[in-house]
Design a protein around this motif. Structure first.
Motif, PDB file in Angstrom:
ATOM      1  N   TYR A 166      22.206 -54.643 -26.235  1.00 23.10           N
ATOM      2  CA  TYR A 166      21.458 -55.506 -24.896  1.00 23.10           C
ATOM      3  C   TYR A 166      20.792 -54.562 -24.559  1.00 23.10           C
ATOM      4  O   TYR A 166      19.490 -55.108 -24.062  1.00 23.10           O
ATOM      5  CB  TYR A 166      21.927 -56.150 -24.433  1.00 23.10           C
ATOM      6  CG  TYR A 166      22.679 -58.001 -25.044  1.00 23.10           C
ATOM      7  CD1 TYR A 166      22.288 -58.202 -25.976  1.00 23.10           C
ATOM      8  CD2 TYR A 166      23.763 -57.992 -24.357  1.00 23.10           C
ATOM      9  CE1 TYR A 166      23.418 -59.580 -26.357  1.00 23.10           C
ATOM     10  CE2 TYR A 166      24.312 -58.959 -25.142  1.00 23.10           C
ATOM     11  CZ  TYR A 166      24.599 -59.952 -25.549  1.00 23.10           C
ATOM     12  OH  TYR A 166      25.379 -60.497 -26.676  1.00 23.10           O
ATOM     13  N   ALA A 197      16.757 -69.527 -29.388  1.00 25.34           N
ATOM     14  CA  ALA A 197      17.995 -69.539 -28.502  1.00 25.34           C
ATOM     15  C   ALA A 197      18.605 -71.524 -29.172  1.00 25.34           C
ATOM     16  O   ALA A 197      17.482 -72.393 -29.977  1.00 25.34           O
ATOM     17  CB  ALA A 197      17.349 -70.707 -27.181  1.00 25.34           C
ATOM     18  N   ASN A 198      19.964 -71.567 -29.472  1.00 21.06           N
ATOM     19  CA  ASN A 198      19.998 -73.084 -29.955  1.00 21.06           C
ATOM     20  C   ASN A 198      20.029 -73.674 -28.830  1.00 21.06           C
ATOM     21  O   ASN A 198      19.969 -73.478 -27.861  1.00 21.06           O
ATOM     22  CB  ASN A 198      21.833 -72.184 -30.517  1.00 21.06           C
ATOM     23  CG  ASN A 198      21.824 -71.611 -31.377  1.00 21.06           C
ATOM     24  OD1 ASN A 198      21.050 -71.749 -32.543  1.00 21.06           O
ATOM     25  ND2 ASN A 198      23.247 -71.155 -31.967  1.00 21.06           N
ATOM     26  N   HIS A 207      21.845 -66.985 -27.383  1.00 16.76           N
ATOM     27  CA  HIS A 207      20.686 -66.282 -27.778  1.00 16.76           C
ATOM     28  C   HIS A 207      20.401 -65.561 -28.934  1.00 16.76           C
ATOM     29  O   HIS A 207      21.378 -64.283 -28.847  1.00 16.76           O
ATOM     30  CB  HIS A 207      19.991 -65.909 -26.688  1.00 16.76           C
ATOM     31  CG  HIS A 207      19.221 -67.085 -25.766  1.00 16.76           C
ATOM     32  ND1 HIS A 207      20.093 -68.264 -24.837  1.00 16.76           N
ATOM     33  CD2 HIS A 207      18.139 -67.271 -24.988  1.00 16.76           C
ATOM     34  CE1 HIS A 207      19.592 -69.139 -24.089  1.00 16.76           C
ATOM     35  NE2 HIS A 207      17.972 -68.313 -24.777  1.00 16.76           N
ATOM     36  N   SER A 208      19.390 -64.901 -29.559  1.00 10.56           N
ATOM     37  CA  SER A 208      18.730 -63.975 -30.772  1.00 10.56           C
ATOM     38  C   SER A 208      17.660 -63.234 -30.218  1.00 10.56           C
ATOM     39  O   SER A 208      16.556 -63.872 -29.585  1.00 10.56           O
ATOM     40  CB  SER A 208      18.908 -64.887 -32.189  1.00 10.56           C
ATOM     41  OG  SER A 208      20.418 -65.347 -32.425  1.00 10.56           O
ATOM     42  N   SER A 263      23.771 -73.133 -27.279  1.00  8.68           N
ATOM     43  CA  SER A 263      23.114 -72.719 -26.193  1.00  8.68           C
ATOM     44  C   SER A 263      23.181 -71.167 -26.707  1.00  8.68           C
ATOM     45  O   SER A 263      22.700 -69.891 -25.740  1.00  8.68           O
ATOM     46  CB  SER A 263      23.754 -72.037 -24.994  1.00  8.68           C
ATOM     47  OG  SER A 263      25.369 -71.412 -24.945  1.00  8.68           O
ATOM     48  N   ARG A 268      12.563 -64.034 -29.812  1.00  9.10           N
ATOM     49  CA  ARG A 268      13.349 -64.601 -28.999  1.00  9.10           C
ATOM     50  C   ARG A 268      13.586 -65.775 -29.985  1.00  9.10           C
ATOM     51  O   ARG A 268      12.238 -66.647 -29.737  1.00  9.10           O
ATOM     52  CB  ARG A 268      13.434 -63.992 -27.975  1.00  9.10           C
ATOM     53  CG  ARG A 268      14.603 -64.309 -27.357  1.00  9.10           C
ATOM     54  CD  ARG A 268      14.209 -64.064 -25.676  1.00  9.10           C
ATOM     55  NE  ARG A 268      13.977 -62.801 -25.133  1.00  9.10           N
ATOM     56  CZ  ARG A 268      14.212 -61.703 -26.083  1.00  9.10           C
ATOM     57  NH1 ARG A 268      16.056 -62.317 -26.064  1.00  9.10           N
ATOM     58  NH2 ARG A 268      14.289 -60.532 -25.593  1.00  9.10           N
ATOM     59  N   ARG A 295      21.583 -76.904 -26.338  1.00  7.23           N
ATOM     60  CA  ARG A 295      22.350 -76.329 -25.079  1.00  7.23           C
ATOM     61  C   ARG A 295      23.465 -77.678 -25.206  1.00  7.23           C
ATOM     62  O   ARG A 295      23.666 -78.457 -24.452  1.00  7.23           O
ATOM     63  CB  ARG A 295      22.205 -75.553 -23.547  1.00  7.23           C
ATOM     64  CG  ARG A 295      22.599 -75.731 -22.516  1.00  7.23           C
ATOM     65  CD  ARG A 295      22.140 -75.809 -21.230  1.00  7.23           C
ATOM     66  NE  ARG A 295      22.919 -75.075 -20.321  1.00  7.23           N
ATOM     67  CZ  ARG A 295      23.594 -74.073 -19.913  1.00  7.23           C
ATOM     68  NH1 ARG A 295      23.039 -72.310 -20.223  1.00  7.23           N
ATOM     69  NH2 ARG A 295      23.639 -73.632 -19.092  1.00  7.23           N
TER      70      ARG A 295
END
Length: 377
Positions: A255, A278-279, A269-270, A267, A276, A281
């Motif tokens: 990171y 995000a899944n 993140h990649s 929730s 970027r 939440r």
């Protein structure tokens, strides 16, 4: 082949939600099996995009990953290795609440292939654990570390919380001493943050609790630095200390060095190929979308060159080694000292950064104001 990617799996279950926690987690443990089935589907659907990527780290976070049963963990672990290229010499971490571990569970985790354990200790005082809403006892922490050693874990992290209502210098120094006595390879020390939406934030708004002042937070931060460095720990990042370079958290370095990573689970993140994402939440939405064969993506953002540069600077300055100016030039085609000459001059005047021919790093004073320093860029 990309050889420094990280893989994060978010396990969103907790026996009880801590009042200060802002991470996505739920207490509906009866949904764990449905979650595992959905996660296996997400692994399969994500794999083609990451063909040719070697993952150097795997990190099970949460939530409380140690709540998963052995069969569930085995299925997830097998699927990860079946669908992704996992470096056999990688760092494989599982976060655990000390109240959820047994000697048998620890032996299983080690036999599965996990080689790093991260325990959310927070304090070595029962009344402070009660305030923070933790479910474990101090004795369970001590027992778990001993059982983890017996199971073969030789890389253990302990999380400690600093600067929260009710803490005293004496209690904090005692917690540090008891943590060091367990001889963990790694320690993380985090200041309590009153995150909007949490129970603790609502209590603060009602006047029931008050955060410590910035001066008090800085005092506890400096106590942690002085004590842990005196005990042989190297502070390699603002909140993290390791017994030598062999025990720095390789996953978190991914990171902080702005390397790519894939996040799985609700929730998560990649960051990959300048994007970027995000899944969702929500476990319900996560499961329902994957049952339909759809990825549970909340948003995708393609970062501009300016955003990439800012994130690189912000993250790298968290590290003791700071920014490698040659690496910055290779990545962005620009000379950082010339690009930000005026800003750097002012930061140097305030003794917040140190600039050499090769690096830009924060001073000790700059570390205390790291977030504020980053806004200058």
């Amino acid at each position: 082949m990309q050889s420094q990617a990280g893989l994060y799996i978010h396990i969103p279950f907790c026996q009880r939600k801590c009042e200060y926690c802002d991470f996505y987690s739920i207490t509906r443990l009866e949904e764990m099996e449905a979650f595992v089935e959905a996660l296996l589907t997400e692994i399969r659907l994500r794999a083609p995009e990451f063909a040719g990527v070697r993952f150097a780290t795997v990190f099970f976070g949460g939530g409380t990953p140690s709540l998963l049963g052995e069969a569930q963990l085995e299925r997830i672990w097998a699927a990860l290795h079946r669908h992704f290229d996992i470096d056999p010499g990688g760092e494989f971490t599982l976060e655990a609440n000390p109240g959820t571990l047994t000697p048998e569970k620890l032996r299983f985790l080690k036999s599965l292939g996990l080689n790093r354990l991260s325990l959310g200790v927070q304090s070595f005082h029962e009344h402070e654990l009660a305030f923070l809403g933790r479910i474990h006892t101090v004795e369970e922490v001590i027992a778990n570390v001993g059982h983890a050693r017996e199971a073969g874990f030789d890389n253990i992290n302990l999380d400690l919380m600093t600067a929260f209502p009710g803490i005293t210098e004496a209690s904090f120094r005692s917690s540090l001493a008891r943590a060091v006595a367990l001889q963990p390879e790694h320690l993380s020390c985090y200041t309590l943050i009153f995150e909007p939406g949490t129970v603790l934030y609502k209590r603060m708004r009602r006047g029931e609790v008050q955060p410590l002042s910035e001066e008090e937070e800085a005092r506890y931060y400096n106590i942690a630095r002085q004590v842990l460095e005196g005990e042989g720990y190297e502070q390699y990042e603002i909140s993290n200390f390791a017994r030598g370079k062999a025990h720095v958290c390789r996953h978190n370095l991914i990171y902080w060095t702005h390397a790519p990573y894939l996040g799985l689970g609700p929730s998560a993140h990649s960051f990959f190929r300048h994007q970027r994402l995000a899944n969702r939440r929500s476990l319900t939405a996560y499961i329902n979308l994957l049952r339909r064969g759809e990825l549970p993506v909340e948003f995708v953002e393609t970062l501009s060159a300016e955003q990439l540069q800012f994130e690189y600077i912000f993250l790298r300055l968290r590290l003791r080694e700071g920014i490698d100016l040659e690496d910055y030039r290779r990545r962005f085609g620009r000379e950082l000292p010339q690009q930000y000459a005026g800003i750097l001059h002012r930061l140097q005047e305030q003794q917040l950064v140190q600039l050499t021919d090769r690096t830009l790093r924060l001073t000790d004073r700059g570390w205390l104001l790291a977030d504020a320093v980053a806004t200058w860029f």
